[in-house]
Design a protein around this motif. Sequence first.
Motif, PDB file in Angstrom:
ATOM      1  N   UNK A 111      87.602  19.465  27.603  1.00  0.00           N
ATOM      2  CA  UNK A 111      88.367  18.806  26.562  1.00  0.00           C
ATOM      3  C   UNK A 111      88.138  18.979  25.136  1.00  0.00           C
ATOM      4  N   UNK A 112      88.946  18.788  24.267  1.00  0.00           N
ATOM      5  CA  UNK A 112      88.424  19.189  22.954  1.00  0.00           C
ATOM      6  C   UNK A 112      87.213  18.199  22.537  1.00  0.00           C
ATOM      7  N   UNK A 113      86.962  16.948  22.817  1.00  0.00           N
ATOM      8  CA  UNK A 113      85.741  16.243  22.697  1.00  0.00           C
ATOM      9  C   UNK A 113      84.766  17.055  23.504  1.00  0.00           C
ATOM     10  N   UNK A 114      85.071  17.371  24.563  1.00  0.00           N
ATOM     11  CA  UNK A 114      83.884  18.092  25.600  1.00  0.00           C
ATOM     12  C   UNK A 114      83.205  19.236  24.746  1.00  0.00           C
ATOM     13  N   UNK A 115      84.227  20.048  24.120  1.00  0.00           N
ATOM     14  CA  UNK A 115      83.798  21.048  23.412  1.00  0.00           C
ATOM     15  C   UNK A 115      83.049  20.841  22.215  1.00  0.00           C
ATOM     16  N   UNK A 116      83.242  19.680  21.549  1.00  0.00           N
ATOM     17  CA  UNK A 116      82.509  19.371  20.402  1.00  0.00           C
ATOM     18  C   UNK A 116      80.948  18.493  21.033  1.00  0.00           C
ATOM     19  N   UNK A 117      81.103  18.076  21.901  1.00  0.00           N
ATOM     20  CA  UNK A 117      79.894  17.342  22.734  1.00  0.00           C
ATOM     21  C   UNK A 117      78.980  18.657  23.104  1.00  0.00           C
ATOM     22  N   UNK A 118      79.514  19.739  23.591  1.00  0.00           N
ATOM     23  CA  UNK A 118      78.882  20.990  24.138  1.00  0.00           C
ATOM     24  C   UNK A 118      78.226  21.520  22.886  1.00  0.00           C
ATOM     25  N   UNK A 119      79.107  21.600  21.681  1.00  0.00           N
ATOM     26  CA  UNK A 119      78.729  22.444  20.469  1.00  0.00           C
ATOM     27  C   UNK A 119      77.262  21.705  20.204  1.00  0.00           C
ATOM     28  N   UNK A 120      77.167  20.234  20.077  1.00  0.00           N
ATOM     29  CA  UNK A 120      75.985  19.708  19.504  1.00  0.00           C
ATOM     30  C   UNK A 120      74.619  20.425  20.369  1.00  0.00           C
ATOM     31  N   UNK A 121      75.041  20.934  21.823  1.00  0.00           N
ATOM     32  CA  UNK A 121      73.702  21.562  22.333  1.00  0.00           C
ATOM     33  C   UNK A 121      73.609  22.777  22.152  1.00  0.00           C
ATOM     34  N   UNK A 122      74.595  23.411  22.192  1.00  0.00           N
ATOM     35  CA  UNK A 122      74.608  24.915  21.886  1.00  0.00           C
ATOM     36  C   UNK A 122      73.966  25.216  20.352  1.00  0.00           C
ATOM     37  N   UNK A 123      74.315  24.331  19.396  1.00  0.00           N
ATOM     38  CA  UNK A 123      73.758  24.695  18.132  1.00  0.00           C
ATOM     39  C   UNK A 123      72.281  24.386  17.866  1.00  0.00           C
ATOM     40  N   UNK A 124      72.037  23.922  18.904  1.00  0.00           N
ATOM     41  CA  UNK A 124      70.550  23.504  19.153  1.00  0.00           C
ATOM     42  C   UNK A 124      69.601  24.840  19.826  1.00  0.00           C
ATOM     43  N   UNK A 125      70.356  25.533  20.305  1.00  0.00           N
ATOM     44  CA  UNK A 125      69.831  26.597  21.239  1.00  0.00           C
ATOM     45  C   UNK A 125      68.730  27.464  20.433  1.00  0.00           C
ATOM     46  N   UNK A 126      69.164  27.866  19.235  1.00  0.00           N
ATOM     47  CA  UNK A 126      68.220  29.016  18.554  1.00  0.00           C
ATOM     48  C   UNK A 126      66.815  28.296  18.210  1.00  0.00           C
ATOM     49  N   UNK A 127      66.776  26.990  17.712  1.00  0.00           N
ATOM     50  CA  UNK A 127      65.514  26.413  17.633  1.00  0.00           C
ATOM     51  C   UNK A 127      64.862  26.250  19.096  1.00  0.00           C
ATOM     52  N   UNK A 128      65.611  25.809  19.927  1.00  0.00           N
ATOM     53  CA  UNK A 128      65.113  25.242  21.113  1.00  0.00           C
ATOM     54  C   UNK A 128      64.512  26.385  21.827  1.00  0.00           C
ATOM     55  N   UNK A 129      65.163  27.605  21.951  1.00  0.00           N
ATOM     56  CA  UNK A 129      64.771  28.787  22.522  1.00  0.00           C
ATOM     57  C   UNK A 129      63.421  29.250  21.986  1.00  0.00           C
ATOM     58  N   UNK A 130      63.562  29.028  20.464  1.00  0.00           N
ATOM     59  CA  UNK A 130      62.413  29.841  19.629  1.00  0.00           C
ATOM     60  C   UNK A 130      61.221  29.006  19.964  1.00  0.00           C
TER      61      UNK A 130
END
Lengths: 508, 508
Positions: free
Chosen positions: B65-84
Amino acid sequence: MFPLPQKESRAPTACPGLASAQDLDSNHGDGLERECSRKPERKLPEFSGVGDAPATVPSDSAYLSSRGSVIKWFWDSAEEGYRTYHMDEYDEEKNPSGIINMGTSENKLCFDLLSSRLSQSDMLRVEPSLLQYPDWRGHLFLREEVARFLSFYCKSPAPLKPENVVVLNGCASVFSALATVLCEVGEAFLIPAPYYGAITQHIYLYGGIRLVCVYLDSEATGLDTRPFQLSVEKLEMALQRANSEGVKVKGLILINPQNPLGDVYSPGELRDYLEFAKRHELHVMVDEVYMLSVFEESAGYHSVLSLEGLPDPQRTHVMWAASKDFGMSGLRFGTLYTENRDVATAVASLCRYHGLSGLVQHQMAQLLRDQDWISQVYLPANHARLKAAHTYVAGELRALGIPFLSGGAGFFLWIDLRKAPPTLQYLPEPTFKEEMLLWRRFLDNKVLLSCGKAFECKEPGWFRLVFSDQAHRLCLGMQRVRWVLEGKPQVPEDSPSYQSQEPGGQCR
Amino acid sequence: MFPLPQKESRAPTACPGLASAQDLDSNHGDGLERECSRKPERKLPEFSGVGDAPATVPSDSAYLSSRGSVIKWFWDSAEEGYRTYHMDEYDEEKNPSGIINMGTSENKLCFDLLSSRLSQSDMLRVEPSLLQYPDWRGHLFLREEVARFLSFYCKSPAPLKPENVVVLNGCASVFSALATVLCEVGEAFLIPAPYYGAITQHIYLYGGIRLVCVYLDSEATGLDTRPFQLSVEKLEMALQRANSEGVKVKGLILINPQNPLGDVYSPGELRDYLEFAKRHELHVMVDEVYMLSVFEESAGYHSVLSLEGLPDPQRTHVMWAASKDFGMSGLRFGTLYTENRDVATAVASLCRYHGLSGLVQHQMAQLLRDQDWISQVYLPANHARLKAAHTYVAGELRALGIPFLSGGAGFFLWIDLRKAPPTLQYLPEPTFKEEMLLWRRFLDNKVLLSCGKAFECKEPGWFRLVFSDQAHRLCLGMQRVRWVLEGKPQVPEDSPSYQSQEPGGQCR
């Protein structure tokens, strides 16, 4: 009448007072009490945010938002049952005239085995990584064990993968998070009814998502081979009717083994329903929390994860928990298995609100990796005990002439109290009001059952009776059920002679 | 420009690329990484459901859903720092050239004490009542201990009551549940900024509630007595501006001790802010998760629960957790204290999604009731270690000529890298882009910090630096900070000689 649970099925004008006891309550149980103990004078909220006008949202608090008032209402409406049961809980020594709980679906047969295993020295491990912020999807060591465990017990054709596992604090949370990320507010899931009624609030309270019931008939007719048979035709019809009413359906919920029916879907049925979902691009949430509680091998249970070539793996999401199969609803462990990366990620993003302790994650991993104990000790004993308890209760019901359904799975029998044998009187009229009155007579006589209305059963007079309890409590509970149905006088609230009325010898 | 975090402060047009490191990430930390590691090219979502047009909601998944995409975005946008960070975590023996984490606010100084206490035999108790469905507010035995514990350590004028306690799996959940029952979608809370930025998602992801920042100035001016001083005047102005923009403000969030400032509100200040809230009928959520982490007695900390005669007790809601004060963010224990029955009940109704294991509830109760251990063993050692670590890092910063704020509470220093001393170069220009570049230089040199933007600080160049770690990691982290600020060459990714570059003798 279109079967939306919010307006029609639960509308106060249609059934102003519902009653019976069900999985206890919102406060201290798995949340179905509301359906049974609802006060006749209390108006149900027309849920806001699900496409209906918020005309009768409870607004008795100056401090809460309108949704806060609805959320609070779910708790308050459980109070009658909660207070009644919890203030008068049966205890063999301290309160032998207290209420016997045959309403909450918990397995109380194996605490000895669980206590013994969970008390072993490998269970208490305290190390920094368990005390620090976790990977919100669950620690990798646990997800690896979950994947191995599900691969083995679900008989998956290929090993399941840890990256498809998300761990949460129970299946209530899985429902809440999954529905929220899949649906917009007001969208809906199809669900065959009767169904485990707490799902209504799991997907509504945070997510604002509704259920569209696919009502099933107790009578086997036409192509139906058994009572309450689900069919693709019924799914199609329910979907069409929802569409025609402007309700956007995003998915289908399947509970397998079924709650409250206690039976299972065959692999062929499962595949048919999944194909139906695929045709309409519907997600399928498959709730398999009773998968290891199939105590009759002849039931022929198959997990959806055992199917070769799922029709639509990207839209098939499976959940399992420790609550039922390990009799530990208080441990708060649930898991989602999905191959859909987007869905797994979005649910993971909500996991910070559904996280479980690192110490518990360690304990669950230890338990799940102990396949010898599970397969050689726990499951054989659990199944034997479930079967014995089932046999006892089924015998009692037969002796009373009460029809019931049971498919060899789960903790309950789905009993038919619509029509009485010649010597008994159940429901004078086939109404939910009478169902409630009968539920209350049970409670007044110190035995708690769950009424069919709590499962959105469309025919008044069905009850769910939980048998997964110790023999002495089962025996007493069944005695009280018999008293009520035979029209014997009620038990006095504080009768000191109550215990002596029930010598152990009367219990079969 | 009106300071709404969603559109203005976080709008891609205003600050298309933000960076720095912060409480690590959404995946493995307390959720602020997003602010620091956001990729410049990635557009932020204009949050739907908070009064703004959902013009740029991420919609890269056909399944959500659109809110599901926003919720996922919060996770994805952390990936760079997380991975690093997570792929290159420092370990003294296995990965000495890995990243030192001075970004996540965790206390790593007392695992020895905690392990010792939590491993005692009283901690592992397995009994049926702990394995069955709990009272969703928390077991009574635990709520009684919480009430006693808070009464004692908050110095409440009268004993606090167990019925006002609700137990959840962490303060993230308290924020989520409390905001949801108090606000409609799109309503807002005032919050003094800079603030612990994860609150943004805690109240938004499920609840759809926004924050209105009360921006504070680093320079003490006029009646302000210290940098980043909050005042009633500033609260009034922010409220008026929100009203004029049509944003409905329902409450105020106060974090005390403050995160990231590390200071505390005086009782007089607290009362002024509570009186302001009362005048406007605003709820106040008071986050006191660092209340026992005040390591300088001179800080003069007072819990809001210590005040005689709260201005508006029905709208004052206090939260505390084990994450910070007991250094156990992985244990997932948080609690709400409120005298408002409606609010407590509504939050309790959501607790089935925020429940914690009965086994953990037992452990927490054992810990909280052990006042001798807490007051005689744990707190003295913890405060001494925090003080020593603080003294070391403060000394290093002074030697470098870096100004910082610290009020003797919390795990962090709020450091000012806006202007360089003559020999150093920090931010060539006062922009958030430069702040991000500096954050990235730190990360490239294997030390993770948190950038001011993640706390909605309005002035570029502030960083939060966590000091509650073991000496050898602190020493190495501060060395790397110094290297970056002195413009020394970057550490090669896989330098085998890295460890030898940093003999222990260089660490003060």
